[in-house]
Design a protein around this motif. Structure first.
Motif, short mmCIF file in Angstrom:
data_model
loop_
_atom_site.label_atom_id
_atom_site.label_comp_id
_atom_site.label_asym_id
_atom_site.label_seq_id
_atom_site.Cartn_x
_atom_site.Cartn_y
_atom_site.Cartn_z
N SER A 117 8.81 11.69 -4.69
CA SER A 117 7.42 11.65 -5.14
C SER A 117 7.22 12.78 -6.15
O SER A 117 7.19 13.96 -5.78
CB SER A 117 6.48 11.82 -3.95
OG SER A 117 5.13 11.81 -4.37
N SER A 154 13.59 4.33 -4.28
CA SER A 154 12.18 4.34 -4.69
C SER A 154 11.79 5.68 -5.31
O SER A 154 12.24 6.74 -4.87
CB SER A 154 11.27 4.05 -3.48
OG SER A 154 9.93 3.89 -3.90
N SER A 156 8.09 7.57 -6.75
CA SER A 156 6.65 7.54 -6.92
C SER A 156 6.25 8.63 -7.89
O SER A 156 6.89 9.68 -7.96
CB SER A 156 5.94 7.77 -5.58
OG SER A 156 4.54 7.80 -5.75
N HIS A 185 6.05 2.97 -7.84
CA HIS A 185 4.85 3.38 -7.10
C HIS A 185 4.10 4.45 -7.88
O HIS A 185 4.69 5.41 -8.36
CB HIS A 185 5.23 3.95 -5.72
CG HIS A 185 4.04 4.25 -4.86
ND1 HIS A 185 3.33 5.43 -4.97
CD2 HIS A 185 3.42 3.53 -3.89
CE1 HIS A 185 2.33 5.42 -4.10
NE2 HIS A 185 2.37 4.27 -3.43
N SER A 187 0.55 6.91 -7.75
CA SER A 187 -0.68 7.45 -7.16
C SER A 187 -1.48 8.06 -8.31
O SER A 187 -0.98 8.95 -9.00
CB SER A 187 -0.36 8.54 -6.13
OG SER A 187 0.37 8.01 -5.05
N TYR A 232 1.45 -4.69 -10.66
CA TYR A 232 1.31 -3.76 -9.54
C TYR A 232 0.24 -4.26 -8.57
O TYR A 232 -0.75 -4.87 -8.98
CB TYR A 232 0.89 -2.36 -10.03
CG TYR A 232 1.98 -1.58 -10.69
CD1 TYR A 232 2.67 -0.59 -10.01
CD2 TYR A 232 2.32 -1.81 -12.03
CE1 TYR A 232 3.67 0.16 -10.62
CE2 TYR A 232 3.31 -1.08 -12.66
CZ TYR A 232 3.98 -0.10 -11.95
OH TYR A 232 4.96 0.62 -12.57
N ASN A 239 -3.77 4.05 -5.09
CA ASN A 239 -2.33 3.82 -5.01
C ASN A 239 -1.95 2.39 -5.37
O ASN A 239 -2.61 1.43 -4.94
CB ASN A 239 -1.84 4.16 -3.60
CG ASN A 239 -1.76 5.65 -3.38
OD1 ASN A 239 -0.72 6.27 -3.64
ND2 ASN A 239 -2.84 6.26 -2.93
N SER A 241 1.60 -0.30 -6.24
CA SER A 241 3.04 -0.46 -6.10
C SER A 241 3.46 -1.87 -6.45
O SER A 241 2.63 -2.78 -6.53
CB SER A 241 3.47 -0.15 -4.66
OG SER A 241 3.06 -1.19 -3.78
N LYS A 245 6.98 -1.44 -2.38
CA LYS A 245 7.23 0.00 -2.38
C LYS A 245 6.00 0.84 -2.00
O LYS A 245 5.86 1.98 -2.42
CB LYS A 245 7.74 0.44 -3.77
CG LYS A 245 9.03 -0.21 -4.21
CD LYS A 245 10.20 0.12 -3.30
CE LYS A 245 11.50 -0.43 -3.84
NZ LYS A 245 12.64 -0.15 -2.96
N GLU A 246 5.11 0.27 -1.20
CA GLU A 246 3.97 1.06 -0.73
C GLU A 246 4.45 2.29 0.04
O GLU A 246 5.53 2.29 0.61
CB GLU A 246 3.08 0.21 0.20
CG GLU A 246 2.39 -0.96 -0.46
CD GLU A 246 3.22 -2.22 -0.46
OE1 GLU A 246 4.43 -2.15 -0.09
OE2 GLU A 246 2.70 -3.29 -0.83
N SER A 247 3.62 3.32 0.05
CA SER A 247 3.97 4.54 0.80
C SER A 247 3.74 4.27 2.29
O SER A 247 2.60 4.23 2.77
CB SER A 247 3.11 5.72 0.35
OG SER A 247 3.29 6.82 1.23
#
Length: 377
Positions: A117, A154, A156, A185, A187, A232, A239, A241, A245-247
């Motif tokens: 991240s 992944s 982010s 991903h 944010s 996305y 957020n 993704s 690939k969501e957190s």
């Protein structure tokens, strides 16, 4: 049941102008001792960890990548020794692009980290300087290239809008770079000027020029539209993704489930009790050395508070709050507990109720905090 573990590394080589997280300038800090005491704090949670099925680990900060390779390796060794890893589906570390060397990335990957991240914030070099960031775009491109070589599943990126003197063109350019790089991903947060930050001091003196509410709303609207065009999925207010690939770790928070927070200033939620650790290093470390959990605050969450949290956390998700899940958790229907509030919010067109879910409308996403206030009794 505990589902995740958060580990806080409160050290930074550079303090950003907007950051209000618990952090300390790296130089002359007891970093090695702190890492050892993190291991000791993990031991204090032995019974909770043994009874749990830990799905996610998230190392945040501060800046985890401010640690040396040797310090990172010691941290991961302690994690392996104390946290059950059999059920881990997501192991994230935050990172600064200019500190994330190829060697550190290989080390992290070898210990099971499968998600990076990165705090990118903007691809505009002038705005990076305003924020107090030390990386360049070249650092970002290099990290992505290395991550692909090593095989990280992944990545982010954090982006920010509503920055001092930021234009729409600068915001569009940052998003174009994200799309070009195919980051799975994103944010994206609007700037919040928090107390005890450089930006707060500047604002107090009238020396911080921020975009107005209208421009900030335009930036958010453009963000949602362009993310959708690029494929996305917006799964939470800030957020986005693709490719599943969501957190998973952040979804634990928004699902109002339990997690252990470790480290100075960390927060946790275990056995119906929300807690926060001491933030000052000396106090945190002295408490651990005395074989006590370093609680600064503990609060048993009442049934009413649990329902409130279920709503204002769950409504952050685009899927919203499932009515059947609410009933199964609390033995009452949403209509019975919040009928008046739901009716008013539907009339305002800030929420919608269908398919057994209560969720924010697009209009409601712009006024999320106002919506959440309705559920705080």
């Amino acid at each position: 049941m505990v589902r995740g573990v958060y580990i806080h590394i409160p050290f930074c080589h550079q303090i950003c102008n907007y950051c209000d997280f618990n952090k300390f300038f790296f130089h002359n800090q007891p970093v090695d001792e702190y890492i050892e005491l993190l291991g000791k704090e993990m031991e204090l949670y032995k019974s909770q960890l043994e009874d749990a099925r830990i799905e996610t680990i998230f190392i945040g900060g501060g800046t985890p990548t401010s640690l040396t390779e040797k310090q990172l390796e010691r941290l991961f060794t302690l994690i392996q020794a104390h946290i059950p890893l059999n059920d881990i589906v997501e192991f994230t570390s935050e990172a600064n692009p200019d500190e994330l060397t190829f060697e550190k990335m290989k080390l992290m990957h070898s210990y099971g980290v499968n998600r990076l991240s990165m705090g990118v914030q903007t691809f505009d070099q002038d705005l990076l300087k305003v924020l107090g960031r030390t990386h360049s775009n070249e650092h970002v491109y290099e990290v992505i290239e290395h991550a692909k070589k090593i095989g990280f599943p992944s990545i982010s990126m954090d982006l920010m809008y509503g920055l001092p003197n930021q234009t729409m063109e600068q915001w569009k350019y940052s998003l174009q770079e994200v799309f070009r790089l195919k980051i799975p991903h994103i944010s994206a947060y609007s700037l919040l000027v928090e107390p005890k930050t450089v930006f707060y001091n500047l604002m107090s003196k009238g020396k911080l020029s921020l975009p107005g509410e209208d421009l900030e709303a335009e930036m958010y609207s453009y963000l949602m539209d362009e993310m959708d065009k690029q494929g996305y999925h917006q799964y939470e207010i800030s957020n986005f993704s693709y490719g599943g690939k969501e957190s998973r770790h952040n979804l634990i928070y928004w699902d109002n489930d339990e997690y252990i927070g470790l480290g100075a200033g960390a927060h946790g939620y275990v056995n119906g009790i929300r807690y926060s650790n001491h933030g000052p290093l000396k106090k945190y470390m002295q408490t651990i050395e005395s074989n006590d959990k370093p609680f600064m605050m503990q609060k048993e969450v009442t049934e009413t508070e649990k329902m409130e949290e279920e709503m204002f956390l769950g409504l952050r998700k685009n899927a919203g709050v499932p009515m059947d899940v609410f009933y199964n958790k609390y033995g009452q229907s949403l209509q019975n507990v919040y009928g008046k509030e739901l009716k008013e919010l539907v009339e305002k067109e800030w929420i919608e109720m269908n398919n057994n879910h209560v969720r924010l409308t697009r209009r409601g996403r712009f006024v999320g905090n106002e919506v959440f206030q309705y559920f705080l009794k």
